[in-house]
Design a protein around this motif. Structure first.
Motif, short mmCIF file in Angstrom:
data_model
loop_
_atom_site.label_atom_id
_atom_site.label_comp_id
_atom_site.label_asym_id
_atom_site.label_seq_id
_atom_site.Cartn_x
_atom_site.Cartn_y
_atom_site.Cartn_z
N THR A 417 29.10 44.64 44.91
CA THR A 417 30.32 44.47 44.13
C THR A 417 30.10 44.95 42.71
O THR A 417 29.15 44.52 42.04
N GLU A 418 30.94 45.86 42.26
CA GLU A 418 30.83 46.44 40.93
C GLU A 418 32.08 46.11 40.12
O GLU A 418 33.19 46.19 40.63
N THR A 419 31.89 45.76 38.89
CA THR A 419 33.02 45.53 37.97
C THR A 419 33.34 46.84 37.27
O THR A 419 32.45 47.49 36.69
N ILE A 420 34.59 47.23 37.31
CA ILE A 420 35.01 48.53 36.77
C ILE A 420 36.14 48.30 35.77
O ILE A 420 36.77 47.24 35.73
N ASP A 421 36.39 49.32 34.95
CA ASP A 421 37.48 49.29 33.98
C ASP A 421 38.65 50.14 34.41
O ASP A 421 39.75 50.01 33.84
N HIS A 422 38.45 51.03 35.40
CA HIS A 422 39.51 51.93 35.85
C HIS A 422 39.42 52.11 37.36
O HIS A 422 38.33 52.32 37.90
N ALA A 423 40.56 51.99 38.04
CA ALA A 423 40.65 52.23 39.47
C ALA A 423 41.53 53.45 39.70
O ALA A 423 42.66 53.53 39.18
N SER A 424 41.02 54.40 40.46
CA SER A 424 41.77 55.63 40.72
C SER A 424 42.72 55.45 41.88
O SER A 424 42.69 54.44 42.60
N SER A 425 43.57 56.43 42.07
CA SER A 425 44.53 56.38 43.16
C SER A 425 43.81 56.39 44.51
O SER A 425 42.91 57.20 44.74
N GLY A 426 44.18 55.48 45.38
CA GLY A 426 43.54 55.34 46.68
C GLY A 426 42.44 54.32 46.74
O GLY A 426 41.97 53.99 47.83
N ASP A 427 42.00 53.80 45.61
CA ASP A 427 40.92 52.80 45.60
C ASP A 427 41.44 51.44 46.05
O ASP A 427 42.58 51.05 45.76
N VAL A 428 40.59 50.72 46.76
CA VAL A 428 40.87 49.34 47.16
C VAL A 428 40.01 48.44 46.29
O VAL A 428 38.78 48.58 46.26
N CYS A 429 40.64 47.54 45.57
CA CYS A 429 39.92 46.73 44.61
C CYS A 429 40.46 45.31 44.60
O CYS A 429 41.53 45.03 45.15
N THR A 430 39.70 44.43 43.97
CA THR A 430 40.11 43.04 43.76
C THR A 430 40.43 42.87 42.29
O THR A 430 39.59 43.16 41.43
N ALA A 431 41.63 42.40 42.01
CA ALA A 431 42.10 42.29 40.63
C ALA A 431 42.39 40.84 40.30
O ALA A 431 42.83 40.06 41.15
N VAL A 432 42.14 40.48 39.05
CA VAL A 432 42.47 39.16 38.52
C VAL A 432 43.59 39.35 37.50
O VAL A 432 43.42 40.07 36.50
N LEU A 433 44.73 38.72 37.75
CA LEU A 433 45.91 38.84 36.90
C LEU A 433 46.23 37.50 36.27
O LEU A 433 46.05 36.45 36.90
N SER A 434 46.71 37.53 35.05
CA SER A 434 47.13 36.31 34.36
C SER A 434 48.55 36.50 33.87
O SER A 434 48.85 37.50 33.20
N PRO A 435 49.46 35.58 34.19
CA PRO A 435 50.84 35.70 33.71
C PRO A 435 50.91 35.62 32.19
O PRO A 435 50.20 34.82 31.56
N VAL A 436 51.74 36.44 31.60
CA VAL A 436 51.92 36.41 30.15
C VAL A 436 52.57 35.10 29.73
O VAL A 436 52.17 34.47 28.75
N VAL A 437 53.59 34.69 30.49
CA VAL A 437 54.25 33.41 30.26
C VAL A 437 54.02 32.55 31.50
O VAL A 437 54.57 32.85 32.57
N PRO A 438 53.19 31.51 31.45
CA PRO A 438 52.93 30.69 32.63
C PRO A 438 54.23 30.08 33.16
O PRO A 438 55.08 29.65 32.41
N GLY A 439 54.35 30.08 34.47
CA GLY A 439 55.55 29.55 35.10
C GLY A 439 55.94 30.31 36.34
O GLY A 439 56.85 29.90 37.06
N GLY A 440 55.25 31.44 36.63
CA GLY A 440 55.56 32.19 37.83
C GLY A 440 55.05 31.50 39.08
O GLY A 440 54.20 30.61 39.04
N VAL A 441 55.57 31.93 40.22
CA VAL A 441 55.23 31.32 41.51
C VAL A 441 54.81 32.40 42.48
O VAL A 441 55.52 33.39 42.67
N VAL A 442 53.64 32.24 43.11
CA VAL A 442 53.17 33.08 44.20
C VAL A 442 52.51 32.19 45.24
O VAL A 442 52.17 31.03 44.96
N GLU A 443 52.32 32.71 46.43
CA GLU A 443 51.66 31.98 47.51
C GLU A 443 50.50 32.81 48.05
O GLU A 443 50.52 34.05 47.99
#
Length: 489
Positions: A417-443
């Protein structure tokens, strides 16, 4: 009755309208008290499922979908059929041009982009067909949004053309979205000299690509000729009982021993109701209305998971409304199962009202809460790629969206597992996202597959960036399910 008919003849239309309105108003007042209502409206229980049609521009996607809608009974009204036939004659074609069904009768084709939903009733489901007609500059935006809402996909390929980049791209999107059922329809087989050999060649090519993508769903292959009607429908399935392929249809496809496209599409075994009914309630709100400032409210939508019944205390997220279900509208029975569309008559606890695209859940059994962090498995489709720190708009199946910031990216290369700063088109990656305004809903996709798909757009634009599934989500209360943690790892 005869007495009512004789009374109407002696009064003006305004008096008759007033009397009918008065009678109907009394019946609606009785509907507020189910115990005193003498008759309950009944209907046949049906599950609503979505099927998306994909394919290149010259593959004949509109023709395949239009043929099914035109020939199957109860899909188009008589006026739409006559309109297609008249336009076909004006274009010099004595037979119907089936692509006009999707282009014109849908009334949604604007500047080369359309999304035309249609319904086909089956003994088990009501199938909603969707055909995203892509623009050249946003080739995957409409497809990504359609796949995030679908239960099955139909990929139309042309036997008269070689493999294209769009074929690989569509297969990648179907695999990334986790669509459980895929129908590969090889169209224009009648233009090939050796039909069986060409069909087998395309099947082997698609199977090899799906194997490389590790697709785990069910795959079915079918040869058709949509313009001539070969292997599209059985003669007893068509409206009027007339075959669209002519007498030589059996001779043209004498080598094919499988079923027709309509039979295969109508026999799809989609998500079972019993398996999803045991999960906690997840109800997606489509429409919501009432008198602002009062406690009486009405919300209609689709039951995705669990059961909803009268007297249940529910909460809506992200609006934060809390209510008690008074009744299920004109639903036959006290319980609504997954796949059903119902209208909930609610009594809200306070003046906060539910909003469109909210997710309704039971208050005392795994209620939906806002998220602080989202871990998603993505496939990048943007030519510009994806950079850490980019502002993105996350869209979910429920139709809601939230502004997010990309915190980190990592990929697996050579079993590390490598941590990268840029993912090119076609790459499969695992991303960590943080809502700008907390309050969103996902499952999480592992628990609620149809609610765990997402699409990412660049913030402030309609540029499609990536498609993926939610692996894990950290809730506002800090909770994170064990299944979500193992899936994220």
């Amino acid at each position: 009755t005869d007495e009512w008919c004789s009374w109407t003849h002696g009064h003006s239309k305004h008096q008759v309208f007033a009397e009918v309105t008065k009678s109907v108003g009394a019946r609606f007042a009785m509907a507020e008290h189910p115990d005193t209502r003498p008759i309950r409206l009944t209907h046949r229980r049906t599950d609503h499922r979505r099927v998306v049609f994909l394919g290149a521009r010259n593959a004949g996607v509109s023709t395949v979908m239009g043929h099914l809608l035109f020939r199957l009974p109860n899909c188009l009204n008589q006026r739409s059929r006559e309109k297609v036939e008249a336009q076909s004659r004006d274009l010099g074609n004595p037979t119907p041009i089936y692509s006009l069904v999707v282009v014109d009768c849908g009334g949604q084709r604007l500047h080369g982009s359309s999304t035309s939903p249609y319904e086909i009733e089956t003994p088990k489901y009501v199938l909603h067909l969707e055909h995203p007609q892509k623009r050249q500059r946003s080739l995957t935006a409409a497809t990504g949004r359609a796949l995030a809402h679908s239960d099955a996909a139909v990929l139309v390929l042309s036997a008269a053309e070689d493999s294209s980049d769009s074929e690989q791209q569509h297969l990648e999107m179907v695999t990334t979205a986790g669509i459980p059922h895929l129908l590969v329809v090889v169209n224009k087989v009648d233009l090939c000299t050796d039909q069986a050999e060409r069909f087998a060649e395309i099947c082997d090519r698609v199977k090899l690509r799906l194997s490389a993508l590790s697709y785990e769903g069910d795959v079915h292959f079918l040869p058709v000729s949509a313009s001539l009607g070969h292997n599209m429908l059985d003669s007893d399935e068509e409206a009027g009982g007339a075959s669209a392929g002519g007498e030589d249809a059996a001779l043209q496809f004498s080598w094919w021993r499988g079923c027709t496209l309509a039979a295969q599409l109508l026999s799809l075994e989609l998500a079972p109701t019993l398996a999803t009914a045991s999960l906690p309630l997840r109800f997606v709100v489509h429409t919501s209305g009432g008198v602002i400032g009062t406690t009486s409210w009405s919300s209609s939508g689709t039951v995705s998971y669990g059961l909803v019944r009268a007297g249940m205390q529910v909460v809506f997220s992200p609006s934060g409304a809390s209510a008690i279900v008074r009744s299920l509208g004109d639903h036959n029975g006290e319980v609504a199962l997954p796949g059903e569309r119902v209208e909930l008559s609610l009594t809200t606890v306070d003046t906060t009202s539910p909003n469109v695209n909210d997710i309704c859940s039971e208050a005392h059994r795994d209620p939906v809460t806002a998220v602080l962090s989202i871990t998603a498995r993505l496939r990048v489709f943007s030519r510009r790629g994806l950079d850490v720190g980019t502002a993105l708009t996350l869209c979910t199946l429920a139709g809601s969206s939230m502004e997010c910031k990309l915190d980190s990216l990592c990929v697996v290369r050579d079993e590390t597992t490598e941590t990268i700063d840029h993912a090119s088109s076609g790459d499969v990656c695992t991303a960590v996202l943080s809502p700008v305004v907390p309050g969103g809903v996902v499952e999480e996709y592992s628990r609620y597959p149809t609610l765990g798909r997402l699409t990412l757009m660049r913030a402030g634009t309609s540029q499609f960036v990536a498609l993926g599934i939610v692996s894990a989500a950290v809730r506002r209360d800090g909770a994170m399910t064990k299944a979500a943690v193992s899936q994220a790892c």
